[in-house]
Every structure is written in C-alpha cells, then in structure tokens.
Write a protein that holds these residues in place. Sequence first.
Motif, PDB file in Angstrom:
ATOM      1  N   ASP A   1       0.839  -1.206   0.000  1.00 27.10           N
ATOM      2  CA  ASP A   1       0.000   0.000   0.000  1.00 27.10           C
ATOM      3  C   ASP A   1       0.874   1.255   0.000  1.00 27.10           C
ATOM      4  O   ASP A   1       0.656   2.198  -0.774  1.00 27.10           O
ATOM      5  N   LEU A   2       1.901   1.264   0.851  1.00 28.06           N
ATOM      6  CA  LEU A   2       2.803   2.422   0.945  1.00 28.06           C
ATOM      7  C   LEU A   2       3.638   2.594  -0.330  1.00 28.06           C
ATOM      8  O   LEU A   2       3.928   3.719  -0.750  1.00 28.06           O
ATOM      9  N   ILE A   3       4.022   1.484  -0.943  1.00 29.82           N
ATOM     10  CA  ILE A   3       4.784   1.543  -2.205  1.00 29.82           C
ATOM     11  C   ILE A   3       3.906   2.141  -3.310  1.00 29.82           C
ATOM     12  O   ILE A   3       4.316   3.050  -4.041  1.00 29.82           O
ATOM     13  N   LYS A   4       2.676   1.639  -3.420  1.00 32.32           N
ATOM     14  CA  LYS A   4       1.770   2.107  -4.473  1.00 32.32           C
ATOM     15  C   LYS A   4       1.386   3.576  -4.303  1.00 32.32           C
ATOM     16  O   LYS A   4       1.132   4.276  -5.281  1.00 32.32           O
ATOM     17  N   LYS A   5       1.373   4.045  -3.038  1.00 26.30           N
ATOM     18  CA  LYS A   5       1.078   5.458  -2.783  1.00 26.30           C
ATOM     19  C   LYS A   5       2.291   6.342  -3.067  1.00 26.30           C
ATOM     20  O   LYS A   5       2.215   7.573  -2.973  1.00 26.30           O
ATOM     21  N   GLY A   6       3.436   5.721  -3.369  1.00 32.47           N
ATOM     22  CA  GLY A   6       4.654   6.492  -3.631  1.00 32.47           C
ATOM     23  C   GLY A   6       5.342   6.987  -2.374  1.00 32.47           C
ATOM     24  O   GLY A   6       6.260   7.804  -2.425  1.00 32.47           O
ATOM     25  N   VAL A   7       4.901   6.489  -1.217  1.00 28.78           N
ATOM     26  CA  VAL A   7       5.472   6.924   0.071  1.00 28.78           C
ATOM     27  C   VAL A   7       6.726   6.116   0.400  1.00 28.78           C
ATOM     28  O   VAL A   7       7.748   6.660   0.798  1.00 28.78           O
ATOM     29  N   ALA A   8       6.639   4.788   0.241  1.00 30.80           N
ATOM     30  CA  ALA A   8       7.809   3.922   0.449  1.00 30.80           C
ATOM     31  C   ALA A   8       8.505   3.746  -0.904  1.00 30.80           C
ATOM     32  O   ALA A   8       7.972   3.084  -1.800  1.00 30.80           O
ATOM     33  N   LYS A   9       9.660   4.378  -1.042  1.00 32.86           N
ATOM     34  CA  LYS A   9      10.402   4.311  -2.313  1.00 32.86           C
ATOM     35  C   LYS A   9      11.416   3.173  -2.219  1.00 32.86           C
ATOM     36  O   LYS A   9      12.358   3.234  -1.436  1.00 32.86           O
ATOM     37  N   VAL A  10      11.195   2.133  -3.017  1.00 34.15           N
ATOM     38  CA  VAL A  10      12.000   0.908  -2.879  1.00 34.15           C
ATOM     39  C   VAL A  10      12.929   0.671  -4.075  1.00 34.15           C
ATOM     40  O   VAL A  10      13.482  -0.411  -4.218  1.00 34.15           O
ATOM     41  N   ASP A  11      13.100   1.699  -4.911  1.00 35.14           N
ATOM     42  CA  ASP A  11      13.922   1.521  -6.122  1.00 35.14           C
ATOM     43  C   ASP A  11      15.399   1.332  -5.816  1.00 35.14           C
ATOM     44  O   ASP A  11      16.167   0.908  -6.685  1.00 35.14           O
ATOM     45  N   LYS A  12      15.819   1.632  -4.566  1.00 35.98           N
ATOM     46  CA  LYS A  12      17.230   1.444  -4.193  1.00 35.98           C
ATOM     47  C   LYS A  12      17.395   0.367  -3.108  1.00 35.98           C
ATOM     48  O   LYS A  12      18.464   0.227  -2.522  1.00 35.98           O
ATOM     49  N   VAL A  13      16.340  -0.390  -2.872  1.00 40.06           N
ATOM     50  CA  VAL A  13      16.411  -1.457  -1.864  1.00 40.06           C
ATOM     51  C   VAL A  13      17.377  -2.544  -2.337  1.00 40.06           C
ATOM     52  O   VAL A  13      17.276  -3.041  -3.455  1.00 40.06           O
ATOM     53  N   GLN A  14      18.327  -2.901  -1.482  1.00 44.12           N
ATOM     54  CA  GLN A  14      19.354  -3.888  -1.857  1.00 44.12           C
ATOM     55  C   GLN A  14      19.005  -5.307  -1.411  1.00 44.12           C
ATOM     56  O   GLN A  14      19.516  -6.275  -1.956  1.00 44.12           O
ATOM     57  N   MET A  15      18.129  -5.401  -0.407  1.00 39.51           N
ATOM     58  CA  MET A  15      17.888  -6.722   0.175  1.00 39.51           C
ATOM     59  C   MET A  15      16.449  -6.847   0.664  1.00 39.51           C
ATOM     60  O   MET A  15      15.934  -5.924   1.302  1.00 39.51           O
ATOM     61  N   MET A  16      15.807  -7.957   0.350  1.00 37.49           N
ATOM     62  CA  MET A  16      14.497  -8.276   0.914  1.00 37.49           C
ATOM     63  C   MET A  16      14.608  -9.606   1.659  1.00 37.49           C
ATOM     64  O   MET A  16      14.990 -10.617   1.067  1.00 37.49           O
ATOM     65  N   VAL A  17      14.309  -9.560   2.938  1.00 38.92           N
ATOM     66  CA  VAL A  17      14.365 -10.755   3.781  1.00 38.92           C
ATOM     67  C   VAL A  17      12.937 -11.230   4.043  1.00 38.92           C
ATOM     68  O   VAL A  17      12.101 -10.452   4.483  1.00 38.92           O
ATOM     69  N   MET A  18      12.675 -12.484   3.765  1.00 35.93           N
ATOM     70  CA  MET A  18      11.342 -13.056   3.993  1.00 35.93           C
ATOM     71  C   MET A  18      11.409 -14.068   5.130  1.00 35.93           C
ATOM     72  O   MET A  18      11.949 -15.160   4.975  1.00 35.93           O
ATOM     73  N   ASP A  19      10.874 -13.664   6.292  1.00 38.33           N
ATOM     74  CA  ASP A  19      10.836 -14.570   7.442  1.00 38.33           C
ATOM     75  C   ASP A  19       9.535 -15.363   7.382  1.00 38.33           C
ATOM     76  O   ASP A  19       8.495 -14.822   7.021  1.00 38.33           O
TER      77      ASP A  19
END
Length: 323
Positions: free
Chosen positions: A59-77
């Motif tokens: 939701d935050l990504i789609k609203k343009g609030v959470a900018k993830v274009d420079k995210v280097q790592m996604m951890v899935m617990d």
Amino acid sequence: MVPTRELALQVSQISIQIGKHLGGVKVMATTGGTNLRDDIMRLDEIVHVVIATPGRILDLIKKGVAKVDKVQMMVMDEADKLLSQDFVVLIEDIIAFLPRERQILLYSATFPISVQKFMSKHLKKPYEINLMEELTLKGITQYYAYVTERQKVHCLNTLFSRLQINQSIIFCNSTQRVELLAKKITQLGYSCFYIHAKMMQEYRNRVFHDFRNGLCRNLVCTDLFTRGIDIQAVNVVINFDFPKSAETYLHRIGRSGRFGHLGLAINLITSDDRYNLKNIEDQLVTEIKPIPGSIDKSLYVAEFHSVDPDEDGIEGGAKNKEL
C-alpha cells in the motif's frame, strides 16, 4: 517481510537493539491495523530497515510513500507462509517494484513446493543452508493424552496442578474455542490471557507485550501465534485441539524449547485425531509418546536439567486414568 503483526513487532524490537551497535541504524515497523498517517510521516525521515507485513508495505509503495527503487535486500521470514495463497500475489507485486539487482533471503522451517517454485523464478544460484536436523525438535519432549472431548478441561486442570509451568501456550483450532477455554481456565483459578486474529490490534499488542514480560503464566491462542514468536520463558506447549497438519504441529510446539532451552509439548488426542497423530509422527520422523504417570522435571525445567530426576510429576488416582 513477515506474515503477522506480532512477529513484525518482535523483529523490530530486536532490530532496534542491534541497530544501536551499528552506528544508529533507523528501524521502522509497519503493519495493517495501525495508523497509516503515522507511517507516512515516519517515511519522510531517513529509514534504513523496514519490517512489514505484505499488505501494508505494498500500500505504501503504491502510494509512492515507500520508495524501494534502491532497496538492496528483501528478507522473507516464515517464507513458506509468505508464499502461501494468502500472500503470494502481494509478494510478487512487491518484487515487481524492486530493482533487478537485489538480494532475496528466505527463512523457513518447512520447504513446500511454493518455496521451491519461487526460488527457481526469483533467485539466482541461491545457497541453501539446512539446519533443520539440528534444530527442529531438539530439546522438546512430546507426549499425548488420549481423552474424550468432555474430559479435555479436566485433563488440562490436572496438568496445571502437576506440572512445573514457567509459562505455557495453549492452542485451540478456532477463535471461539480460544475465548471459551480462556474463560474456563480463569474460572479454575489460573492466570490466563488469550489472543486471536479477530481481536483489535491494539489489544493484541498489549496481550503479546504483557505475556512476553511475564505478567501472566498461560496464554490461549489460535495459530496466529505459531510462527517465529520467541518467548524464552515458555517451557510448556499444550495442543488442547490437535492440529491437522505436520507443518502447523511443528510451528506450534516450537514455541517451547527456544534458544536451546528445554520444552514440553502435550497433545490432547480424541478418537478423531488418531490418524493425524500417526501421520504427523511419520512426516516429522518423530515419536509422540503416551503421557507417563510422572514427568521428569529435568526434561523441561531448566533448574532440574542434568540433576537427579524429580519424580513429583503427574501421578496417581482417577485423574491419571484420564490422562
């Protein structure tokens, strides 16, 4: 990325503690059921690590609030849960917003086909580290008590009076049964909290926090509370209702015996559960034994470990026949 709000809360608390030793890493937790405006304001500032449930972060990504274009790592617990039908579409949508050059880490106690499919699609030559043989059921002694449905509460009362419980978690298979059992336990004179997914988030947070801080000895819950929750004081897990799958059983009884501590898992089995019991034993290559007349405290009480067994366990009389 985590599947439940309670797990997000726990991971964020630990990340904040670790972050203090890493030059002030800024950590943020965001989950459904909390104020979206607060999250938007928080993301106006510098944030290095976000711990989130999938729906809220998307939701935050789609609203343009959470900018993830420079995210280097996604951890899935709890990756198996995140890649189940409940979440997999959300996860795929989130990954579509990430840069092509990123690292994805998956952590899971089980390895179903959904995880394997995801790995072949999104991970490049991944390393696979398997610690399950060492960790799965080590330190947890498992028993079953064969009862009728009507005998369950009496059996539970006997266990409470005979076992040396530091803290216990008691699992039911529905939210309605959680509330009914919690009421019964309170009527029997034992301290008891309960938690399930239909409760308001604020109340869930308070129950989780208070139980973790030792304000209550017993917690009745649904499978909401099975995954990744680390409460070191829990030394007894009771399946008041036996689970249907080996995966659920593994996650439930893993609430005891955390961090190499000892734990006891007791399953109340009715005639309807017999097939599941055998099936789960076979799948997990483990043995769930009939509950004995007395349970050696050195199996589940830290101060009795590697000391002479104390025979003051479950014993004697009509109560024992029902166990």
